[in-house]
Design an enzyme around this catalytic site. Sequence first.
Site, PDB file in Angstrom:
ATOM      1  N   SER A 128       0.933  -1.120   0.129  1.00  0.00           N
ATOM      2  CA  SER A 128      -0.083   0.019  -0.085  1.00  0.00           C
ATOM      3  C   SER A 128       0.771   1.202   0.126  1.00  0.00           C
ATOM      4  O   SER A 128       2.068   0.964  -0.037  1.00  0.00           O
ATOM      5  CB  SER A 128      -0.959  -0.028   1.091  1.00  0.00           C
ATOM      6  OG  SER A 128      -0.206   0.087   2.625  1.00  0.00           O
ATOM      7  N   LYS A 129       0.363   2.363   0.019  1.00  0.00           N
ATOM      8  CA  LYS A 129       0.779   3.629   0.004  1.00  0.00           C
ATOM      9  C   LYS A 129       1.939   3.796   0.585  1.00  0.00           C
ATOM     10  O   LYS A 129       3.148   4.549   0.538  1.00  0.00           O
ATOM     11  CB  LYS A 129      -0.016   4.866  -0.213  1.00  0.00           C
ATOM     12  CG  LYS A 129      -0.794   5.033  -1.392  1.00  0.00           C
ATOM     13  CD  LYS A 129       0.151   5.961  -2.336  1.00  0.00           C
ATOM     14  CE  LYS A 129      -0.371   5.888  -3.677  1.00  0.00           C
ATOM     15  NZ  LYS A 129       0.682   6.224  -4.591  1.00  0.00           N
ATOM     16  N   ARG A 130       1.748   3.308   1.953  1.00  0.00           N
ATOM     17  CA  ARG A 130       2.841   3.438   3.111  1.00  0.00           C
ATOM     18  C   ARG A 130       4.208   2.723   2.781  1.00  0.00           C
ATOM     19  O   ARG A 130       5.089   3.073   3.477  1.00  0.00           O
ATOM     20  CB  ARG A 130       2.358   3.080   4.578  1.00  0.00           C
ATOM     21  CG  ARG A 130       2.092   1.839   4.779  1.00  0.00           C
ATOM     22  CD  ARG A 130       1.173   1.501   5.968  1.00  0.00           C
ATOM     23  NE  ARG A 130       0.453   0.222   6.103  1.00  0.00           N
ATOM     24  CZ  ARG A 130       1.470  -0.920   6.184  1.00  0.00           C
ATOM     25  NH1 ARG A 130       2.586  -0.801   6.902  1.00  0.00           N
ATOM     26  NH2 ARG A 130       0.906  -1.799   6.123  1.00  0.00           N
ATOM     27  N   GLU A 137       4.690   5.757 -10.962  1.00  0.00           N
ATOM     28  CA  GLU A 137       5.618   6.442 -10.110  1.00  0.00           C
ATOM     29  C   GLU A 137       7.125   5.837 -10.315  1.00  0.00           C
ATOM     30  O   GLU A 137       8.049   6.453 -10.085  1.00  0.00           O
ATOM     31  CB  GLU A 137       5.216   5.956  -8.761  1.00  0.00           C
ATOM     32  CG  GLU A 137       3.887   6.873  -8.232  1.00  0.00           C
ATOM     33  CD  GLU A 137       3.610   6.425  -6.788  1.00  0.00           C
ATOM     34  OE1 GLU A 137       4.332   6.976  -5.876  1.00  0.00           O
ATOM     35  OE2 GLU A 137       2.438   5.538  -6.805  1.00  0.00           O
TER      36      GLU A 137
END
Length: 526
Positions: A286-288, A296
């Site tokens: 996930s993003k974290r 990206e």
Amino acid sequence: MLPKHSRYHTVDAAHACPRFAHYIDSGKTLGPSWLLKGKFPMPVETFKPVVTRFAPSPTGYLHIGGARTALFNWLFARGRGGKFLLRIEDTDRARSTPEATQAILQGMAWLGLDHDGDVISQFDGAERHAAVAHELLAAGKAYKCYSTQDEIQAFRDAAKAEGKSTLFHSPWRDVAAKDQPDTPFVIRIKAPQDGTTIIKDEVQGDVTISNDQLDDMVLLRSDGTPVYMLAVVVDDHDMGVTHVIRGDDHLNNAARQMTIYNAMGWDVPVWAHIPLIFGGDGKKLSKRHGATGAEEYQVMGYPASGMRNYLTRLGWSHGNDEFFTDAQAKEWFDLKGIGKSPARFDFKKLESLCGQHIAQTDDAALVKEITAFLDASGQPALSDAQSNGILNGMYCLKERAKTFPDLLEKAIFVLSKRPIVPNEKAAKNLDSVSRGILSELTPLLSAVSWDRDSLEAALNAFCKAKGTKFGKLAGPLRAALAGRAVTPSVFDMMLVLEQEESLARLTQATVDTAATKTTVSRLTAL
RNA sequence: GGCCCGUUCGUCUAUCGGUUAGGACAUCUGGUUUUCAACCAGGAAAGAGGGGUUCAACUCCCCUACGGGCUGCCA
């Protein structure tokens, strides 16, 4: 013993929806190369081309896990002369956006995952999906369910309170038409109620699900729109998909979907449910954990070839092979080599592989990729002079870079124009003593023939005369030539820069007091 | 709660009943060197736990633990 490829079912044109007619191969038969070489005494005619697909829902960017799923499908099809289709699962109108579709397309383009035919919108097939539901209804294999969502919720709450299965059993499954009310209804499939369903999965093995775990899932909502579970099956069938390679979060769904295939009398595709990618801590990526979107990685400057190699190797293996080309990946990729446990994403290994790919990529191709990277990351483009310079110096740059920003940093010496302004670390190598040494060296170099051997000889002789080691001289030279402490070899820089420019930079470094002043003030400030 | 899937060095993995459990990334040590890098040599590092089956189990079976998934008129 027959190779298992013989199970690949045929594309049945009669069942195919006209909207996919252009996908249907006219009897062209292809097989794996080993087979065509006559290793097995099988008639080639029994083999049909592989058709895979990637079916993301357009609710965000292309997730790196999705990118890997797409890659596996692409590799599998491309390695077998098959087709790789792209279908956007946009039946959820509220969450689907055209921007997300664009992001997915862009991500796939960057990764070089080209698909065959048009991009299919699942939503466009709604009528066809609904027609299948009504066909099932007419055949008595589905029924109208008039239970309201409140009633269903109450049923589930009660079941939960009693600690029983929360699978909803509709009271309308066997109600005769004359006894049906004139209220909104959904169409549910009649799932088998006893026995078992076996999912023959190429990755997970045979997974047996007891049919009492299957509910009569909704096919058509009360507003008449089809539900995902129906749409995938119909589309996969109509598109002639032979192999469904997707995330293992769909493993249980496969059993549900098989009831539709069976009810329609359609061939079930070969299943391959691949484990998801986790972050370094073993939790769902996930993003974290950092970047989760394919674009990206593009912006961070990872080469697509390295990305493909890393993603392919993540959760799949071919013996001890770590680094491989696209051609090798296509040749080697198979479903059997896919692991069953989730893999963790490791940036270090990604970088290592990317470094190897950069090192073995053609110089001109690298310049193109760097140009695209600069554009994608919103940085100013290279001038013609810079682009030529980087091309000339590429031989000594690409060996040492893991990413494009990395390479660009090492290429500063060739990208910069005079005056060269040293950064802090380099400035420390340009103190008055060093400048004195450089000023002695410069005239000597103007008389030297500009090739590697002569330069090495001249510099070594100079060091010997001065009684110092080459290492002492290298720092000031780097600072003068590149304004950096970390650069390619000084010989390579001088050769790439050529004599005139090199000498000009050395001269500038010895006389430029402006640079010295800033250095001094910085040093005294410390 | 029910059902399903998974578990080998820190990480990615090889092994398909008999191996000193191999490789890669990372890490450590030494060498080379012109900084970083690259390169060379070497080191440390693993079968979740417990039961079976077997002459022999990382490998087959069962249980437990932990992790994940599904259980929607989401996909």
